[in-house]
Scaffold this motif. Structure first.
Motif, PDB file in Angstrom:
ATOM      1  N   PHE B 158       5.501   7.001  -4.143  1.00 15.37           N
ATOM      2  CA  PHE B 158       6.172   5.805  -4.649  1.00 15.37           C
ATOM      3  C   PHE B 158       6.894   5.046  -3.534  1.00 15.37           C
ATOM      4  O   PHE B 158       7.155   3.858  -3.652  1.00 15.37           O
ATOM      5  N   TYR B 159       7.192   5.751  -2.446  1.00 17.94           N
ATOM      6  CA  TYR B 159       7.821   5.092  -1.298  1.00 17.94           C
ATOM      7  C   TYR B 159       6.779   4.247  -0.553  1.00 17.94           C
ATOM      8  O   TYR B 159       7.102   3.260   0.078  1.00 17.94           O
ATOM      9  N   HIS B 160       5.512   4.685  -0.636  1.00 18.00           N
ATOM     10  CA  HIS B 160       4.413   3.932  -0.026  1.00 18.00           C
ATOM     11  C   HIS B 160       3.464   3.512  -1.146  1.00 18.00           C
ATOM     12  O   HIS B 160       2.423   4.147  -1.328  1.00 18.00           O
ATOM     13  N   PRO B 161       3.815   2.484  -1.897  1.00 20.09           N
ATOM     14  CA  PRO B 161       3.091   2.204  -3.158  1.00 20.09           C
ATOM     15  C   PRO B 161       1.605   1.929  -2.982  1.00 20.09           C
ATOM     16  O   PRO B 161       0.856   2.068  -3.951  1.00 20.09           O
ATOM     17  N   TYR B 162       1.160   1.565  -1.754  1.00 17.90           N
ATOM     18  CA  TYR B 162      -0.273   1.293  -1.598  1.00 17.90           C
ATOM     19  C   TYR B 162      -1.113   2.561  -1.751  1.00 17.90           C
ATOM     20  O   TYR B 162      -2.330   2.495  -1.822  1.00 17.90           O
ATOM     21  N   LEU B 163      -0.457   3.722  -1.790  1.00 17.71           N
ATOM     22  CA  LEU B 163      -1.184   4.976  -1.995  1.00 17.71           C
ATOM     23  C   LEU B 163      -1.457   5.238  -3.480  1.00 17.71           C
ATOM     24  O   LEU B 163      -2.271   6.077  -3.818  1.00 17.71           O
ATOM     25  N   GLN B 169       0.260   0.605  -9.306  1.00 14.80           N
ATOM     26  CA  GLN B 169       0.554  -0.281  -8.181  1.00 14.80           C
ATOM     27  C   GLN B 169       0.846  -1.702  -8.637  1.00 14.80           C
ATOM     28  O   GLN B 169       1.761  -2.346  -8.120  1.00 14.80           O
ATOM     29  N   VAL B 170       0.068  -2.194  -9.610  1.00 10.18           N
ATOM     30  CA  VAL B 170       0.256  -3.578 -10.052  1.00 10.18           C
ATOM     31  C   VAL B 170       1.319  -3.691 -11.136  1.00 10.18           C
ATOM     32  O   VAL B 170       1.753  -4.799 -11.464  1.00 10.18           O
ATOM     33  N   SER B 171       1.728  -2.543 -11.696  1.00 13.02           N
ATOM     34  CA  SER B 171       2.689  -2.597 -12.791  1.00 13.02           C
ATOM     35  C   SER B 171       4.057  -3.073 -12.314  1.00 13.02           C
ATOM     36  O   SER B 171       4.420  -2.922 -11.144  1.00 13.02           O
ATOM     37  N   GLU B 172       4.811  -3.632 -13.248  1.00  9.26           N
ATOM     38  CA  GLU B 172       6.123  -4.163 -12.869  1.00  9.26           C
ATOM     39  C   GLU B 172       7.212  -3.086 -12.920  1.00  9.26           C
ATOM     40  O   GLU B 172       8.169  -3.136 -12.162  1.00  9.26           O
ATOM     41  N   ASN B 173       7.071  -2.174 -13.878  1.00  8.71           N
ATOM     42  CA  ASN B 173       8.124  -1.150 -13.956  1.00  8.71           C
ATOM     43  C   ASN B 173       7.712   0.160 -13.289  1.00  8.71           C
ATOM     44  O   ASN B 173       7.620   1.201 -13.911  1.00  8.71           O
ATOM     45  N   GLN B 174       7.473   0.069 -11.984  1.00 12.04           N
ATOM     46  CA  GLN B 174       7.170   1.260 -11.180  1.00 12.04           C
ATOM     47  C   GLN B 174       8.291   2.278 -11.258  1.00 12.04           C
ATOM     48  O   GLN B 174       8.061   3.482 -11.289  1.00 12.04           O
TER      49      GLN B 174
END
Lengths: 498, 498
Positions: B158-163, B169-174
């Motif tokens: 979650f610190y590197h969301p591109y993983l 990844q596209v969601s708003e409430n990560q």
């Protein structure tokens, strides 16, 4: 019934090739190959078990016992490993020609696998009884049947051409290919058949024939090469057309299968010691009660060295897998020569758990300590240096075999280089340090084991720092003459590192 | 440095997601997962070895000794198998959220694997010393550390969301997802941590807590279900958005990973006996000289039953793999429930080599013969009936989970049905036949082993013939009333077969 390929991944539409064989519906072969790779990788490493389970008495000199082992069991292990790898390579070659399978081929392949898994045993019989005809006979017969099944698979494939490689499928002279491939496949079984017959009245001839099986492709290559040199190339264009079955060192080898086979070997080797631990090192509850007064920790502390050896060998194998994984991420095309180097690397990796077991067993007895640690260092060195050799081979033909990022001047080149060089450097360093400071050899070895994982974690940062230092040093030395070109600095550190 | 995905297969263009983390370049995770699956499948089956190597004296009654085995070692085997499978399922879930990896994640995953491979041993310690605190403490600590590493992996992801998974990844409430996933992952370690603490002063409480880890998801599911029934559904839409981490039985499970894990287990089990044979059954050259006058065949004939057991277990495992492979060719989406059934099937398959070893050992002693053969039949039956259950489960939701060709009315439906029903029918038949004709039980068993492979080879023809017979019979009986609809005949035989 139609012949669909119900495969979800990649090929979205099933796209049924409606050539509709009488038997079996066509399927993609990837899972059959994955299963075969798993079986073969287990079998390749199995003969390390007799080596690992040889008991060495602590009062015995390790030097002698290692020599004893080396002469018999290790030789058998290495030979069976190579034999299984040859069988695996033949299997890869076979399924580069046959790309789709059906039920009949799947069952034939299973039969073939069953016999290949029996090969190590027959070989070790032959090795233990070199003068007894039956050992040679059994091994040869096994090889003959394997070859025959492979021939049947090829014949079946050509009878149902929609199963074949696209290149062959669209080609006009399928008959030529069929002839060519069957000839190559059956060459081995014929020689083995002769060896089986000779085993009953003239054993040396059998060994010569079996040796021929391995060297024949190379001999024919040399003969053709000599012919071409003296007479000039002749009808070479026909055999060149087929990419597989050439026996050239740059013949392509399915990258996925190299990965799958290696994964299997790494996984087996990594867990080799835990298998022993699970089986033998659960203390007996009666003994714990009588001897240790129900104090489990004390009872377990006896096995301490075993646990240590397990963790050390798991970490080393895991990290070597990690290097292998990183390397093959950037390799775009694997060749037969790379496969060979990979085999050597894997063969040494199979010896790792054994070496670590020795180190931890003798850690406190100090008698055979240094030898055991040095053997571990040497094995680690060879396992990693062959990985490095794959990288060097790939660099020689970087345009075909490497991803642009990993080529000379690529952004990942220096990092990749450092990753692959870490284990050879560290193990070599540890080896020489133990020679010089023999008193502290255990300490050196343990420090090495602890430092290496962290070195891998921080490797990218370390490489960056050293790159930056080199850059600044270079720019200092060159400042008088020219303004530096950015591209060049990217390239040079890698060269200086070597 | 940029973050490319140097992957040749499928995704032709590397398409670098240039979100560029500080550490590590991004990579596809498939090979990491394949390696993890290989490790886990080996570890899952490892505790069968102590069972297999328990010596049973031929003069001892098998009934008693099987009962002895059943009570201790088999229970440990089954429990460790389930524990490792739970760890595997958690791992699958984790890497359904994290889709790309980098070097740091790869190394963290290796650390996690190392501890998971240690779980069976700590569990067997706990099982052997149920009253000793240290055993429980060790197991719990192991579980805690595994959970913590997984939490670190999630946090890193979650610190590197591109993983991450594209959906997240596209969601708003990560932040919600992160919280939700970490909560589920850390629930286990917290309970285990408490169990570790309680182990020192109140052991029963530790066991209750460890039991809770397994049943907690189901308990919370039941509570939520009851709540929904009484109060009505509330904020259900939020948890429904995330496909993974729901603990619903129809939660999707990565089909490739189910296949990879199963392949590993089948491969290990198929070669389990050859490992023993290679290690122990190479006769001693001195003994052969003295006892058999260099006649190797006679010396080997002592091991005859072992070879027979090996071939029989390889064939059965291989054919069950073949059925599994055919089944998963037509399954388009695997669910958690199918995964569970698959686990049960695999757990029984792990017992197969052992059962076959028993049958061949006792074949001539006739004392425990029938029991051994019946145990083999029962194990084969359960292994295959759970495969059949996967098929039934898939049929219940055939629109989502099955390829059109295998659905009711599909062309491959009847054939698939026959393939899956063959082993349950044969093993059940053999079981009852041995009850009735106890004198000929060995003969029946051997005939079954020889007939089954050929039945698979000719299955398509057999199914066709029986379909044709049924069709003609049906058309005879209905001729008076209506002209037959082609579609219906395709459908009906499958129903009548069951």
């Amino acid at each position: 019934m139609s012949a669909p390929r119900p495969q979800a991944e990649g090929e979205a539409a099933p796209g049924p090739p409606r050539h509709s064989g009488e038997l079996g519906s066509t399927q993609a072969s990837h899972r059959l190959l994955a299963y075969s790779d798993a079986l073969l990788s287990i079998i390749a490493t199995v003969m390390i078990l007799p080596v690992a389970h040889t008991k060495i008495h602590p009062d015995q000199k390790l030097g002698e016992s290692v020599q004893q082992l080396l002469l018999t069991k290790i030789a058998v292990y290495l030979m069976t490993f190579l034999i299984v790898t040859v069988a695996w390579a033949a299997h890869v070659r076979l399924f580069q020609v046959i790309e789709l399978i059906d039920d009949v081929l799947a069952l034939l392949n299973l039969a073939c696998m069953m016999l290949i898994t029996f090969l190590p045993y027959t070989f070790s019989l032959m090795a233990s009884f070199p003068g007894v005809p039956f050992g040679i006979f059994l091994f040869s017969t096994c090889a003959v049947v394997i070859g025959l099944i492979q021939a049947v698979i090829v014949a079946y494939g050509f009878y149902h051409p929609y199963l074949l490689n696209h290149q062959i499928q669209v080609s006009e002279n399928q008959a030529f290919y069929k002839h060519h491939i069957l000839q190559i496949i059956l060459r081995g079984p014929v020689l083995c058949f002769l060896a089986a017959i000779f085993s009953f009245f003239f054993i040396p001839m059998s060994y010569v024939l079996l040796g021929l099986v391995i060297f024949l492709p190379h001999i024919t290559r040399v003969i053709i090469w000599c012919k071409n040199k003296t007479v000039g190339p002749k009808e070479d264009e026909e055999s060149h057309r087929l990419e597989a079955f050439t026996f050239y060192l740059n013949e392509p080898l399915s990258k996925e299968r190299v990965e799958a086979f290696s994964d299997g070997v790494y996984a087996i080797v990594a867990t080799l010691l835990i298998l022993d631990i699970c089986e033998d090192n659960v203390p007996d509850s009666k003994e714990v009660k009588d001897k240790f007064h129900d104090r489990l920790i004390e009872a377990l502390s006896e096995y301490g060295p075993n646990f240590l050896a397990y963790f050390a060998s798991f970490v080393t194998t895991g990290l070597l897998w990690f290097v292998h994984h990183s390397l093959f991420l950037y390799i775009t095309k694997a060749t037969r020569f790379m496969g060979l180097l990979n085999t050597f690397s894997l063969a040494f990796i199979g010896g790792l758990p054994l070496a670590y077991q020795l180190t931890s067993e003798f850690a406190e007895k100090s008698h055979n300590e240094i030898e055991a640690i040095q053997v571990s260092c040497v094995i680690t060195f060879f396992a990693s240096i062959f990985q490095f050799a794959i990288w060097i081979t790939a660099l020689f033909h970087e345009r075909e075999t490497l991803h642009p990022l990993a080529r000379y001047g690529g952004k990942e080149h220096a990092f990749m280089f450092a990753k692959l060089a870490l284990y050879p450097c560290v193990s070599l360093g540890a080896f020489f340090l133990t020679c010089l400071l023999s008193k502290f050899s255990t300490a050196i070895f343990h420090i090495m084991q602890i430092v290496v994982p962290f070195a891998f974690l921080a490797l990218r940062i370390l490489v960056r720092i050293s790159l930056a230092i080199m850059k600044s040093m270079l720019s200092l030395s060159r400042r008088k003459n020219v303004v530096l070109d950015e591209e060049e600095t990217c390239l040079s550190p890698a060269e200086t590192l070597s």
